[in-house]
Write a protein that holds these residues in place. Structure first.
Motif, short mmCIF file in Angstrom:
data_model
loop_
_atom_site.label_atom_id
_atom_site.label_comp_id
_atom_site.label_asym_id
_atom_site.label_seq_id
_atom_site.Cartn_x
_atom_site.Cartn_y
_atom_site.Cartn_z
N TYR A 59 23.04 26.51 9.79
CA TYR A 59 24.22 25.86 10.36
C TYR A 59 24.47 24.60 9.55
O TYR A 59 23.58 23.77 9.38
CB TYR A 59 23.98 25.52 11.83
CG TYR A 59 25.12 24.78 12.48
CD1 TYR A 59 24.97 23.46 12.89
CD2 TYR A 59 26.34 25.40 12.70
CE1 TYR A 59 26.00 22.78 13.49
CE2 TYR A 59 27.38 24.71 13.29
CZ TYR A 59 27.22 23.41 13.69
OH TYR A 59 28.25 22.73 14.28
N ASP A 60 25.66 24.49 8.98
CA ASP A 60 25.99 23.35 8.12
C ASP A 60 27.05 22.48 8.76
O ASP A 60 27.97 22.98 9.41
CB ASP A 60 26.53 23.83 6.78
CG ASP A 60 25.52 24.66 6.00
OD1 ASP A 60 25.94 25.50 5.20
OD2 ASP A 60 24.31 24.46 6.22
N ALA A 61 26.94 21.19 8.51
CA ALA A 61 28.01 20.29 8.92
C ALA A 61 29.26 20.59 8.08
O ALA A 61 29.14 21.01 6.92
CB ALA A 61 27.58 18.84 8.72
N MET A 62 30.42 20.38 8.66
CA MET A 62 31.66 20.65 7.94
C MET A 62 31.74 19.84 6.66
O MET A 62 32.29 20.29 5.65
CB MET A 62 32.86 20.34 8.83
CG MET A 62 33.09 21.36 9.92
SD MET A 62 33.38 23.01 9.26
CE MET A 62 34.92 22.74 8.36
N SER A 63 31.17 18.65 6.67
CA SER A 63 31.27 17.76 5.52
C SER A 63 30.52 18.28 4.30
O SER A 63 30.76 17.83 3.18
CB SER A 63 30.76 16.37 5.88
OG SER A 63 29.42 16.44 6.31
#
Length: 121
Positions: A59-63
């Motif tokens: 799961y990655d941050a949008m940034s």
């Protein structure tokens, strides 16, 4: 006692692609998840990415989507954060964290000491 030790930080030129490592010890890490956070000077700590020990879901941050890849080596109890195309504004202290819950992301129960990544222009 759980211990998390980050490595791989240092001085990187803009556009560089360092890989951070986080070695975990002290408990069996077949379940739960690991995460990466960063804290830039004068800013709050922010979530970067997370990975599940059991199935490798990430799961990655949008940034950071598309510019970071998280992976793990269960045998070595180590997780990695491959970063690409870094910019000076990505200069920060990067931390890894471990969570015991096997469903969802967090809470994060254990934290490493962090590793500094400085991106020069």
């Amino acid at each position: 006692q759980v211990q998390l030790v980050e490595s791989g930080g240092g001085l990187v030129q803009a556009g560089g692609s360092p890989r951070l490592s986080c070695a975990a010890s002290g408990r069996a890490f077949s379940s739960g998840a690991m995460a990466w956070f960063r804290q830039a000077p004068g800013k709050e700590r922010e979530f970067v990415a997370a990975i599940s020990w059991s199935d490798g879901n990430t799961y990655d941050a949008m940034s950071v989507k598309g510019r970071c890849t998280t992976s793990r080596d269960n045998a070595k109890k180590t997780v990695y954060l491959q970063m690409n195309g870094l910019k000076p504004e990505n200069t920060a202290f990067y931390y890894c964290a471990a969570g015991r819950k096997s469903v969802g992301w967090g809470p994060w129960d254990y934290w490493g000491q962090g590793t500094q990544v400085t991106v020069s222009s």
